[in-house]
Design a protein around this motif. Structure first.
Motif, PDB file in Angstrom:
ATOM      1  N   PHE A  81      38.356  47.122  61.816  1.00 13.95           N
ATOM      2  CA  PHE A  81      39.654  47.137  61.150  1.00 13.95           C
ATOM      3  C   PHE A  81      39.555  48.036  59.926  1.00 13.95           C
ATOM      4  O   PHE A  81      38.481  48.178  59.332  1.00 13.95           O
ATOM      5  CB  PHE A  81      40.043  45.728  60.688  1.00 13.95           C
ATOM      6  N   ARG A  82      40.697  48.596  59.497  1.00 11.11           N
ATOM      7  CA  ARG A  82      40.697  49.455  58.320  1.00 11.11           C
ATOM      8  C   ARG A  82      41.845  49.111  57.367  1.00 11.11           C
ATOM      9  O   ARG A  82      42.012  49.749  56.345  1.00 11.11           O
ATOM     10  CB  ARG A  82      40.805  50.922  58.758  1.00 11.11           C
ATOM     11  N   ALA A  83      42.651  48.085  57.707  1.00 14.73           N
ATOM     12  CA  ALA A  83      43.781  47.736  56.844  1.00 14.73           C
ATOM     13  C   ALA A  83      44.197  46.289  57.069  1.00 14.73           C
ATOM     14  O   ALA A  83      43.976  45.721  58.132  1.00 14.73           O
ATOM     15  CB  ALA A  83      44.966  48.661  57.121  1.00 14.73           C
ATOM     16  N   LEU A  84      44.810  45.729  56.043  1.00 11.21           N
ATOM     17  CA  LEU A  84      45.528  44.466  56.153  1.00 11.21           C
ATOM     18  C   LEU A  84      46.994  44.841  56.293  1.00 11.21           C
ATOM     19  O   LEU A  84      47.420  45.897  55.821  1.00 11.21           O
ATOM     20  CB  LEU A  84      45.322  43.618  54.901  1.00 11.21           C
ATOM     21  N   ARG A  85      47.802  43.991  56.940  1.00 12.03           N
ATOM     22  CA  ARG A  85      49.195  44.353  57.133  1.00 12.03           C
ATOM     23  C   ARG A  85      50.093  43.137  57.109  1.00 12.03           C
ATOM     24  O   ARG A  85      49.655  42.011  57.350  1.00 12.03           O
ATOM     25  CB  ARG A  85      49.399  45.171  58.410  1.00 12.03           C
ATOM     26  N   VAL A  86      51.355  43.407  56.765  1.00 15.24           N
ATOM     27  CA  VAL A  86      52.406  42.393  56.719  1.00 15.24           C
ATOM     28  C   VAL A  86      53.617  42.972  57.454  1.00 15.24           C
ATOM     29  O   VAL A  86      53.950  44.141  57.279  1.00 15.24           O
ATOM     30  CB  VAL A  86      52.787  42.051  55.255  1.00 15.24           C
ATOM     31  N   ASP A  87      54.275  42.153  58.246  1.00  9.95           N
ATOM     32  CA  ASP A  87      55.462  42.551  59.005  1.00  9.95           C
ATOM     33  C   ASP A  87      56.657  41.806  58.417  1.00  9.95           C
ATOM     34  O   ASP A  87      56.688  40.572  58.413  1.00  9.95           O
ATOM     35  CB  ASP A  87      55.241  42.172  60.471  1.00  9.95           C
ATOM     36  N   ILE A  88      57.636  42.547  57.888  1.00 10.69           N
ATOM     37  CA  ILE A  88      58.819  41.956  57.271  1.00 10.69           C
ATOM     38  C   ILE A  88      60.049  42.392  58.063  1.00 10.69           C
ATOM     39  O   ILE A  88      60.327  43.579  58.179  1.00 10.69           O
ATOM     40  CB  ILE A  88      58.960  42.410  55.801  1.00 10.69           C
ATOM     41  N   ASP A  89      60.777  41.419  58.615  1.00  7.96           N
ATOM     42  CA  ASP A  89      61.988  41.723  59.388  1.00  7.96           C
ATOM     43  C   ASP A  89      63.203  41.791  58.475  1.00  7.96           C
ATOM     44  O   ASP A  89      63.308  41.058  57.483  1.00  7.96           O
ATOM     45  CB  ASP A  89      62.222  40.665  60.466  1.00  7.96           C
ATOM     46  N   VAL A  90      64.135  42.670  58.828  1.00 10.07           N
ATOM     47  CA  VAL A  90      65.345  42.892  58.039  1.00 10.07           C
ATOM     48  C   VAL A  90      66.560  42.793  58.953  1.00 10.07           C
ATOM     49  O   VAL A  90      66.550  43.315  60.069  1.00 10.07           O
ATOM     50  CB  VAL A  90      65.294  44.285  57.362  1.00 10.07           C
ATOM     51  N   GLY A  91      67.600  42.127  58.472  1.00 14.25           N
ATOM     52  CA  GLY A  91      68.853  42.030  59.224  1.00 14.25           C
ATOM     53  C   GLY A  91      69.376  40.608  59.244  1.00 14.25           C
ATOM     54  O   GLY A  91      68.781  39.690  58.658  1.00 14.25           O
ATOM     55  N   ASP A  92      70.469  40.403  59.938  1.00 14.40           N
ATOM     56  CA  ASP A  92      71.079  39.075  60.025  1.00 14.40           C
ATOM     57  C   ASP A  92      70.087  38.067  60.594  1.00 14.40           C
ATOM     58  O   ASP A  92      69.501  38.292  61.652  1.00 14.40           O
ATOM     59  CB  ASP A  92      72.321  39.117  60.912  1.00 14.40           C
ATOM     60  N   LEU A 119      51.168  51.118  51.925  1.00 14.58           N
ATOM     61  CA  LEU A 119      51.828  52.134  52.753  1.00 14.58           C
ATOM     62  C   LEU A 119      52.916  51.411  53.541  1.00 14.58           C
ATOM     63  O   LEU A 119      52.697  50.305  54.036  1.00 14.58           O
ATOM     64  CB  LEU A 119      50.836  52.773  53.723  1.00 14.58           C
ATOM     65  N   LEU A 120      54.089  52.039  53.667  1.00 18.20           N
ATOM     66  CA  LEU A 120      55.212  51.408  54.354  1.00 18.20           C
ATOM     67  C   LEU A 120      55.621  52.223  55.571  1.00 18.20           C
ATOM     68  O   LEU A 120      55.653  53.448  55.511  1.00 18.20           O
ATOM     69  CB  LEU A 120      56.419  51.297  53.422  1.00 18.20           C
ATOM     70  N   VAL A 121      55.945  51.516  56.645  1.00 16.67           N
ATOM     71  CA  VAL A 121      56.488  52.137  57.853  1.00 16.67           C
ATOM     72  C   VAL A 121      57.757  51.378  58.202  1.00 16.67           C
ATOM     73  O   VAL A 121      57.740  50.145  58.310  1.00 16.67           O
ATOM     74  CB  VAL A 121      55.489  52.065  59.033  1.00 16.67           C
ATOM     75  N   SER A 122      58.851  52.101  58.372  1.00 11.87           N
ATOM     76  CA  SER A 122      60.075  51.474  58.850  1.00 11.87           C
ATOM     77  C   SER A 122      59.917  51.238  60.343  1.00 11.87           C
ATOM     78  O   SER A 122      59.617  52.159  61.098  1.00 11.87           O
ATOM     79  CB  SER A 122      61.279  52.380  58.592  1.00 11.87           C
ATOM     80  N   SER A 123      60.139  49.997  60.750  1.00  9.05           N
ATOM     81  CA  SER A 123      60.006  49.676  62.172  1.00  9.05           C
ATOM     82  C   SER A 123      61.330  49.844  62.910  1.00  9.05           C
ATOM     83  O   SER A 123      61.400  49.620  64.112  1.00  9.05           O
ATOM     84  CB  SER A 123      59.506  48.237  62.333  1.00  9.05           C
ATOM     85  N   GLY A 126      62.865  46.591  60.233  1.00 10.24           N
ATOM     86  CA  GLY A 126      62.119  45.955  59.161  1.00 10.24           C
ATOM     87  C   GLY A 126      61.054  46.877  58.610  1.00 10.24           C
ATOM     88  O   GLY A 126      61.106  48.102  58.813  1.00 10.24           O
ATOM     89  N   LEU A 127      60.090  46.286  57.933  1.00 11.32           N
ATOM     90  CA  LEU A 127      59.008  47.042  57.311  1.00 11.32           C
ATOM     91  C   LEU A 127      57.661  46.564  57.830  1.00 11.32           C
ATOM     92  O   LEU A 127      57.423  45.359  57.923  1.00 11.32           O
ATOM     93  CB  LEU A 127      59.019  46.848  55.787  1.00 11.32           C
ATOM     94  N   HIS A 128      56.800  47.517  58.146  1.00 12.29           N
ATOM     95  CA  HIS A 128      55.395  47.228  58.389  1.00 12.29           C
ATOM     96  C   HIS A 128      54.672  47.710  57.141  1.00 12.29           C
ATOM     97  O   HIS A 128      54.778  48.878  56.766  1.00 12.29           O
ATOM     98  CB  HIS A 128      54.879  47.938  59.633  1.00 12.29           C
ATOM     99  N   VAL A 129      53.985  46.793  56.488  1.00  6.24           N
ATOM    100  CA  VAL A 129      53.353  47.033  55.196  1.00  6.24           C
ATOM    101  C   VAL A 129      51.847  47.044  55.396  1.00  6.24           C
ATOM    102  O   VAL A 129      51.287  46.109  55.972  1.00  6.24           O
ATOM    103  CB  VAL A 129      53.744  45.912  54.200  1.00  6.24           C
ATOM    104  N   TYR A 130      51.190  48.094  54.915  1.00  9.97           N
ATOM    105  CA  TYR A 130      49.744  48.242  55.098  1.00  9.97           C
ATOM    106  C   TYR A 130      49.035  48.312  53.756  1.00  9.97           C
ATOM    107  O   TYR A 130      49.466  49.043  52.859  1.00  9.97           O
ATOM    108  CB  TYR A 130      49.430  49.537  55.861  1.00  9.97           C
ATOM    109  N   PHE A 131      47.945  47.574  53.654  1.00 11.33           N
ATOM    110  CA  PHE A 131      47.041  47.661  52.520  1.00 11.33           C
ATOM    111  C   PHE A 131      45.725  48.211  53.062  1.00 11.33           C
ATOM    112  O   PHE A 131      44.901  47.458  53.604  1.00 11.33           O
ATOM    113  CB  PHE A 131      46.836  46.280  51.889  1.00 11.33           C
ATOM    114  N   PRO A 132      45.527  49.532  52.969  1.00 13.19           N
ATOM    115  CA  PRO A 132      44.305  50.139  53.521  1.00 13.19           C
ATOM    116  C   PRO A 132      43.049  49.628  52.817  1.00 13.19           C
ATOM    117  O   PRO A 132      43.065  49.358  51.604  1.00 13.19           O
ATOM    118  CB  PRO A 132      44.493  51.637  53.256  1.00 13.19           C
ATOM    119  N   LEU A 133      41.997  49.494  53.582  1.00 13.38           N
ATOM    120  CA  LEU A 133      40.686  49.132  53.047  1.00 13.38           C
ATOM    121  C   LEU A 133      39.885  50.411  52.827  1.00 13.38           C
ATOM    122  O   LEU A 133      40.181  51.445  53.418  1.00 13.38           O
ATOM    123  CB  LEU A 133      39.963  48.197  54.019  1.00 13.38           C
TER     124      LEU A 133
END
Length: 184
Positions: A81-92, A119-123, A126-133
């Motif tokens: 692995f090279r990062a930790l990540r969080v998945d945040i959903d957006v919308g109703d 680092l942020l990626v629009s899915s 929502g957002l995929h959030v990465y904390f690189p190691l």
């Protein structure tokens, strides 16, 4: 940030990365092992061109001892692995109503927890959030860090999909198009 720069920061340097194309509901996903960033970019372009959603495994995979890596992840074991990540959903009915709400909550959490800017990626939804190691880590090293991130996010009130500790999780790649809504 260019796609190759992003991939070099979040993907481990050893093992095989898997890119997965998922078409309409009911279609069988297609997993392809990619050994370098150029192959990943080609697979994203193919997914965008053919109207399939393109995802990738957030860790590398290796063949079990004495076997060769096949075309799918079912025979593989977790690599690095090279990062930790969080998945945040957006919308109703999701974690946050708008991208601005999600972004504000994320950075309030990052500041309160004393974390580096992610680092942020629009899915596309929502957002995929990465904390690189700073280096590749094994699953045994990664899991306590991922569990700690989940605890910190919960403690600070960040709303997220509870998949932070799913090692085999598939996430959307930057520049891929979410075929459900046409957003990149």
């Amino acid at each position: 940030m260019q796609l190759t720069d992003f991939l070099s920061r979040v993907l481990p340097s050893s093992g095989h990365w898997f890119v997965v194309h998922i078409g309409d509901s009911g279609a069988t996903p297609t997993a392809v092992a990619a050994g370098n960033t150029a192959a990943v970019e080609q697979l994203i372009e193919r997914g965008n061109r053919t109207g399939t959603n393109t995802y990738y495994g957030v860790c590398s995979f290796v063949a079990p001892p004495g076997e060769t890596l096949k075309r799918n992840r079912t025979c593989a074991v977790l690599g690095q692995f090279r990062a930790l990540r969080v998945d945040i959903d957006v919308g109703d009915g999701k974690n946050y109503q708008t991208y601005d709400d999600a972004h504000d909550a994320l950075y309030a959490f990052v500041d309160a927890a004393g974390l580096p800017d992610p680092l942020l990626v629009s899915s596309g939804r929502g957002l995929h959030v990465y904390f690189p190691l700073t280096q590749d880590v094994s699953f045994q090293q990664w899991l306590p860090m991922a569990t700690g991130l989940r605890g910190l996010a919960t403690q600070h009130g960040l709303r997220f999909d509870d998949n932070i500790c799913e090692a085999e999780r598939l996430l959307r790649l930057p520049t891929s198009i979410n075929q459900r809504n046409g957003q990149q």
